[in-house]
Design a protein around this motif. Structure first.
Motif, mmCIF file in Angstrom:
data_model
loop_
_atom_site.group_PDB
_atom_site.id
_atom_site.type_symbol
_atom_site.label_atom_id
_atom_site.label_comp_id
_atom_site.label_asym_id
_atom_site.label_seq_id
_atom_site.Cartn_x
_atom_site.Cartn_y
_atom_site.Cartn_z
ATOM 1 N N UNK A 19 -13.784 -4.814 -5.148
ATOM 2 C CA UNK A 19 -12.650 -4.931 -4.223
ATOM 3 C C UNK A 19 -13.093 -4.860 -2.769
ATOM 4 N N UNK A 20 -14.243 -4.241 -2.520
ATOM 5 C CA UNK A 20 -14.735 -4.076 -1.151
ATOM 6 C C UNK A 20 -15.671 -5.193 -0.696
ATOM 7 N N UNK A 21 -16.238 -5.970 -1.636
ATOM 8 C CA UNK A 21 -17.237 -6.961 -1.220
ATOM 9 C C UNK A 21 -17.105 -8.332 -1.888
ATOM 10 N N UNK A 22 -15.964 -8.621 -2.478
ATOM 11 C CA UNK A 22 -15.758 -9.927 -3.106
ATOM 12 C C UNK A 22 -15.831 -11.036 -2.063
ATOM 13 N N UNK A 23 -16.282 -12.220 -2.455
ATOM 14 C CA UNK A 23 -16.322 -13.337 -1.502
ATOM 15 C C UNK A 23 -14.956 -13.666 -0.898
ATOM 16 N N UNK A 108 -10.091 -9.349 -9.449
ATOM 17 C CA UNK A 108 -9.765 -7.935 -9.526
ATOM 18 C C UNK A 108 -8.607 -7.663 -8.587
ATOM 19 N N UNK A 109 -7.673 -6.815 -9.024
ATOM 20 C CA UNK A 109 -6.571 -6.388 -8.163
ATOM 21 C C UNK A 109 -6.612 -4.872 -8.055
ATOM 22 N N UNK A 110 -6.467 -4.383 -6.831
ATOM 23 C CA UNK A 110 -6.538 -2.947 -6.557
ATOM 24 C C UNK A 110 -5.298 -2.541 -5.758
ATOM 25 N N UNK A 111 -4.485 -1.658 -6.334
ATOM 26 C CA UNK A 111 -3.280 -1.143 -5.687
ATOM 27 C C UNK A 111 -3.574 0.286 -5.222
ATOM 28 N N UNK A 112 -3.490 0.530 -3.924
ATOM 29 C CA UNK A 112 -3.695 1.873 -3.362
ATOM 30 C C UNK A 112 -2.370 2.385 -2.816
ATOM 31 N N UNK A 113 -2.058 3.624 -3.125
ATOM 32 C CA UNK A 113 -0.795 4.241 -2.721
ATOM 33 C C UNK A 113 -1.081 5.451 -1.855
ATOM 34 N N UNK A 114 -0.405 5.559 -0.732
ATOM 35 C CA UNK A 114 -0.519 6.742 0.117
ATOM 36 C C UNK A 114 0.881 7.133 0.586
ATOM 37 N N UNK A 115 1.138 8.442 0.670
ATOM 38 C CA UNK A 115 2.439 8.888 1.184
ATOM 39 C C UNK A 115 2.626 8.385 2.620
ATOM 40 N N UNK A 116 3.860 7.995 2.931
ATOM 41 C CA UNK A 116 4.153 7.495 4.278
ATOM 42 C C UNK A 116 5.622 7.741 4.596
ATOM 43 N N UNK A 117 5.876 8.668 5.485
ATOM 44 C CA UNK A 117 7.239 8.908 5.967
ATOM 45 C C UNK A 117 8.263 9.146 4.877
ATOM 46 N N UNK A 118 7.918 9.888 3.860
ATOM 47 C CA UNK A 118 8.839 10.161 2.767
ATOM 48 C C UNK A 118 8.816 9.100 1.681
ATOM 49 N N UNK A 119 8.067 8.030 1.897
ATOM 50 C CA UNK A 119 7.952 6.961 0.914
ATOM 51 C C UNK A 119 6.490 6.712 0.575
ATOM 52 N N UNK A 120 6.157 5.435 0.429
ATOM 53 C CA UNK A 120 4.805 5.059 0.025
ATOM 54 C C UNK A 120 4.317 3.875 0.828
ATOM 55 N N UNK A 121 3.078 3.946 1.251
ATOM 56 C CA UNK A 121 2.395 2.778 1.809
ATOM 57 C C UNK A 121 1.585 2.197 0.657
ATOM 58 N N UNK A 122 1.835 0.937 0.354
ATOM 59 C CA UNK A 122 1.142 0.242 -0.725
ATOM 60 C C UNK A 122 0.174 -0.746 -0.093
ATOM 61 N N UNK A 123 -1.089 -0.657 -0.509
ATOM 62 C CA UNK A 123 -2.091 -1.642 -0.074
ATOM 63 C C UNK A 123 -2.614 -2.342 -1.325
ATOM 64 N N UNK A 124 -2.439 -3.651 -1.365
ATOM 65 C CA UNK A 124 -2.864 -4.453 -2.506
ATOM 66 C C UNK A 124 -4.027 -5.335 -2.089
ATOM 67 N N UNK A 125 -5.141 -5.209 -2.811
ATOM 68 C CA UNK A 125 -6.303 -6.052 -2.571
ATOM 69 C C UNK A 125 -6.467 -7.002 -3.743
ATOM 70 N N UNK A 126 -6.523 -8.273 -3.452
ATOM 71 C CA UNK A 126 -6.762 -9.337 -4.427
ATOM 72 C C UNK A 126 -8.170 -9.820 -4.141
ATOM 73 N N UNK A 127 -9.113 -9.501 -5.029
ATOM 74 C CA UNK A 127 -10.524 -9.818 -4.828
ATOM 75 C C UNK A 127 -10.951 -10.837 -5.880
#
Length: 163
Positions: A19-23, A108-127
């Motif tokens: 997810x960090x180094x895909x072309x 590869x798909x990577x979904x990262x979740x972090x708390x944000x202002x009472x909700x969630x920040x979702x970061x989706x990486x499509x590698x």
């Protein structure tokens, strides 16, 4: 006349670091009001429910006791996946092992979740990677994939809120 179903072909297996180094890496983020635990449950525990909120998914099911997934996209394209990371409330990632989609050699798909202002920040990486024409098409698809991602997470938020 019935549609011809293409056989699945095997993709090259990749690990989570891909997810960090895909072309080709397409990364999108959005914030929603639902908490990380609810978002994670929708991703990892209610795989079958994905067709109700993920744009382009017509059917999904968990396999291998939650260690795999089978997904059918609109148009009959199929994905057989292996879950690589299932960290409650933080991360859910999977790679595609087999598909009848033309083009990809890896995905590869990577979904990262972090708390944000009472909700969630979702970061989706499509590698992904594939032949030059596929990589070029994926870069051209970035705006549409971004719109589909934002529409999907809005639909997820409405679903989780019971609206």
């Amino acid at each position: 006349m019935p549609r011809r179903v293409r056989r699945l072909r095997r993709l090259r297996p990749v690990g989570l670091a891909y997810a960090d180094h895909a072309p080709v890496r397409l990364v999108f983020a959005a914030e929603i009001a639902s908490p990380p635990a609810a978002v994670y449950a929708a991703l990892a525990e209610d795989v079958e429910g994905a067709s109700r909120w993920v744009t382009g998914v017509s059917r999904a099911r968990s396999t291998a006791g939650g260690k795999g997934r089978e997904v059918t996209l609109s148009g009959g394209f199929r994905l057989v996946e292996t879950v690589l990371a299932a960290e409650p409330d933080e991360q859910y990632a999977y790679r595609v092992d087999g598909t009848n989609l033309p083009g990809p050699r890896t995905l590869l798909e990577d979904w990262r979740l972090t708390p944000a202002g009472g909700g969630t920040r979702i970061r989706w990486t499509f590698a992904t990677d594939g032949p030059v024409a596929y990589r070029f098409l994926m870069l051209l698809a970035r705006p549409g994939m971004g719109r589909a991602f934002r529409a999907s997470v809005r639909a997820l938020d409405r679903r989780l809120a019971g609206r």
